[in-house]
Design a protein around this motif. Structure first.
Motif, short mmCIF file in Angstrom:
data_model
loop_
_atom_site.label_atom_id
_atom_site.label_comp_id
_atom_site.label_asym_id
_atom_site.label_seq_id
_atom_site.Cartn_x
_atom_site.Cartn_y
_atom_site.Cartn_z
N LYS A 88 4.33 -14.64 32.81
CA LYS A 88 3.17 -14.40 33.68
C LYS A 88 2.29 -13.31 33.07
N VAL A 89 1.10 -13.18 33.62
CA VAL A 89 0.15 -12.17 33.13
C VAL A 89 0.78 -10.78 33.17
N ALA A 90 1.63 -10.55 34.16
CA ALA A 90 2.27 -9.23 34.29
C ALA A 90 3.19 -8.91 33.11
N ASP A 91 3.67 -9.95 32.43
CA ASP A 91 4.57 -9.72 31.28
C ASP A 91 3.80 -9.39 30.00
N LYS A 92 2.52 -9.67 30.00
CA LYS A 92 1.72 -9.61 28.77
C LYS A 92 1.72 -8.23 28.13
N GLU A 93 1.40 -7.19 28.87
CA GLU A 93 1.23 -5.86 28.30
C GLU A 93 2.50 -5.35 27.65
N LYS A 94 3.64 -5.55 28.32
CA LYS A 94 4.90 -5.06 27.79
C LYS A 94 5.24 -5.76 26.46
N LEU A 95 5.05 -7.08 26.44
CA LEU A 95 5.35 -7.84 25.22
C LEU A 95 4.44 -7.43 24.06
N LEU A 96 3.15 -7.28 24.35
CA LEU A 96 2.20 -6.92 23.29
C LEU A 96 2.44 -5.51 22.79
N ASP A 97 2.74 -4.58 23.70
CA ASP A 97 3.03 -3.20 23.26
C ASP A 97 4.23 -3.17 22.34
N ASN A 98 5.26 -3.91 22.72
CA ASN A 98 6.47 -3.98 21.89
C ASN A 98 6.17 -4.61 20.54
N LEU A 99 5.35 -5.68 20.55
CA LEU A 99 4.98 -6.37 19.30
C LEU A 99 4.30 -5.42 18.32
N TRP A 100 3.27 -4.71 18.79
CA TRP A 100 2.51 -3.83 17.89
C TRP A 100 3.33 -2.62 17.44
N ASN A 101 4.19 -2.11 18.34
CA ASN A 101 5.04 -0.98 17.96
C ASN A 101 5.99 -1.36 16.83
N LEU A 102 6.59 -2.54 16.94
CA LEU A 102 7.54 -2.98 15.92
C LEU A 102 6.83 -3.35 14.62
N LEU A 103 5.63 -3.91 14.71
CA LEU A 103 4.87 -4.26 13.50
C LEU A 103 4.50 -3.02 12.69
N HIS A 104 4.34 -1.90 13.37
CA HIS A 104 3.98 -0.66 12.67
C HIS A 104 5.21 0.20 12.36
N ASN A 105 6.38 -0.35 12.60
CA ASN A 105 7.62 0.38 12.31
C ASN A 105 8.20 -0.14 10.99
N PRO A 106 8.13 0.63 9.90
CA PRO A 106 8.61 0.16 8.59
C PRO A 106 10.10 -0.13 8.55
N ASN A 107 10.85 0.40 9.53
CA ASN A 107 12.27 0.08 9.59
C ASN A 107 12.51 -1.30 10.17
N LYS A 108 11.46 -1.87 10.79
CA LYS A 108 11.60 -3.23 11.34
C LYS A 108 10.99 -4.26 10.40
N VAL A 109 9.72 -4.04 10.01
CA VAL A 109 9.08 -4.96 9.07
C VAL A 109 8.46 -4.15 7.93
N SER A 110 8.57 -4.69 6.72
CA SER A 110 8.08 -3.95 5.56
C SER A 110 6.57 -3.85 5.53
N LEU A 111 5.87 -4.78 6.20
CA LEU A 111 4.41 -4.82 6.13
C LEU A 111 3.85 -5.51 7.36
N ASN A 112 2.86 -4.89 8.00
CA ASN A 112 2.15 -5.53 9.10
C ASN A 112 0.98 -6.31 8.54
N LEU A 113 1.02 -7.62 8.71
CA LEU A 113 -0.06 -8.49 8.22
C LEU A 113 -1.05 -8.86 9.31
#
Length: 484
Positions: free
Chosen positions: A65-90
């Protein structure tokens, strides 16, 4: 968003090597990062959150639902910018789209293909154990050899430019060098390199260079590959192997075979090229043409075959396994080389972008008028085959181990079967029946329409998807259609 995903085609999509669905109801799924790495290291693709695949392979939303959107997106961008999770954010913000499907939302993440200089893209801070690629069967973990191949391909200076400081100039084959020089002299009389002695000549064409260590002249990797003897080449490229197989008689395993390891000839790339080229053109029919009283024995097909053979050698990863294999069959020529396609299969077919794996080798071929620097070689092969009316060439890319395969058939295209016309007429008739049914009954389910026209639900759904005047509404399980 690119054409990899269009919300209007949601009901037609199934998972494939460019589209992957994930439920994501309890948060970002852990295995989506394997897919992120796999897409980045292959040809890109989309990850679709909030969708599951049904037993019939069609998709259904999972209730995000729309209510889930912000939490999922925040988590997505946080992990994309975490070099211990992904070597490069594309990703940029434009690569993430939110869509409403009925009362649910889906999050579509388009992962682009990484540039050659950015690969390998890996996860969990573990390059050699957490680098993935994508095939039709899903994501798979890359081997250590594949990761090393990506690392070699990162630099602008290709590996064949390396100076082999433990090799001597005497390791090169004198007869091969003289044969090459004679061709160069014949094709380009008066060239500035013509009067140079052998050492200076080899240095000028990129086959030798001064070492930074001992300040002496040594062969480059390209010089060793092009002009060395096989027993010296394998000291530097242990997996080096060139193999030509001629299979023209089904009762005999090989009607002719040429291998770099036979010890009967030099085994280098230069001699292999000319020996193999003369074998593969033996059966090419040459039209009688003259120019200035001299017969012209060269055709666009000859040029295309030169291009194909040179392209195979120039783009080989000579550290890769299984070596180069050229296979001649009665109506077919197959050229295989180790290494994935650096520009990608679609770009290779389209042309216009030259990114050879061995730039120094390409220069040496170019000097004797073989190969095309502008990246138009492969499109030219396709054009020649089209002009001859032959079956279109096939480019295949395999991983684990990495291989590029070009198949050239010398067969005329078959005329399109009349059954296609019959099928088209049948489909038009089915569309007319669907329109008549919807006009009479109004909004209707797929099963009801399918029963009326006497087809399966899947086939009916496929026909409706091609009808611009029919509108669908509702989820997969309760989808209804009406005339616009």
């Amino acid at each position: 968003m690119s054409k990899i995903f269009e919300i209007e085609k949601f009901d037609k999509y199934k998972e494939d090597n460019r589209r992957e669905v994930k439920k994501a109801n309890g948060g970002l799924p852990n295995d989506m990062w394997e897919t992120y790495s796999a897409y980045a290291n292959t040809y890109g693709g989309v990850i679709i959150l909030g969708v599951k695949e049904l037993p019939d392979k069609h998709w259904k939303t999972t209730g995000l639902k729309v209510a889930d959107k912000e939490k999922l997106l925040d988590n997505l961008w946080n992990l994309l910018h975490n070099p211990n999770k992904v070597s490069l954010n594309l990703l940029s913000e434009s690569d993430v789209e939110i869509y409403e499907v009925d009362e649910d939302i889906i999050i579509v993440i388009e992962v682009p293909m990484a540039k050659r200089s950015q690969k390998p893209v890996y996860i969990n801070n573990d390059m050699f154990n957490q680098t993935y690629r994508r095939t039709y069967s899903g994501d798979y973990k890359c081997t250590r050899l594949q990761v090393k191949a990506m690392l070699r391909d990162q630099t602008e200076n290709t590996v064949d430019m390396d100076v082999l400081e433990d090799a001597e100039m005497s390791d090169l084959n004198y007869e091969t060098i003289q044969g090459y020089r004679n061709r160069h002299r014949t094709l380009k009389a008066g060239h500035p390199f013509e009067r140079l002695d052998d050492d200076e000549y080899l240095r000028s064409i990129g086959a030798a260079a001064i070492s930074g260590e001992d300040k002496k002249l040594h062969p480059t990797a390209a010089g060793m590959l092009m002009f060395g003897d096989e027993f010296n080449i394998v000291r530097h490229f242990p997996e080096y192997f060139l193999d030509y197989r001629e299979m023209l008689d089904p009762t005999i395993r090989w009607t002719d075979r040429l291998q770099s390891s036979s010890g009967e000839w030099s085994g280098n790339i230069c001699d292999f090229y000319f020996r193999v080229y003369n074998k593969i053109i033996k059966d090419i029919k040459v039209p009688f043409k003259t120019k200035g009283g001299d017969r012209i024995d060269d055709t666009p097909v000859h040029e295309a075959l030169r291009e194909a053979l040179a392209n195979c050698l120039i783009n080989s990863d000579f550290y890769g396994v299984r070596g180069v294999v050229i296979r001649k069959e009665p109506d077919k020529l197959v050229l295989e080389n180790p290494g994935y396609i650096r520009t990608g299969k679609a770009q290779m077919r389209k042309g216009g972008e030259s990114d050879p794996r061995n730039k120094a080798l390409m220069k040496m071929f170019n000097l004797i008028n073989i190969g095309e620097r502008a990246g138009s070689g492969v499109p030219n092969i396709f054009n020649v085959w089209e002009d001859e009316g032959w079956v279109e060439p096939v480019i295949e890319e395999r991983f684990d181990p990495d291989r590029t395969i070009l198949s050239l058939e010398f067969k005329k295209k078959q005329a399109k079967k009349t059954i296609n016309k019959k099928q088209a007429k049948k489909t038009i008739k089915n569309m007319e029946q669907i329109r008549a049914y919807l006009q009479k009954n109004g909004e209707s389910k797929t099963n009801d329409i399918a029963e009326f026209i006497g087809l399966s639900s899947a086939r009916t759904r496929a026909i409706i998807a091609d009808m611009d005047d029919v509108l669908g509404s509702g989820g997969n399980s309760n989808r209804k259609y009406s005339l616009k």
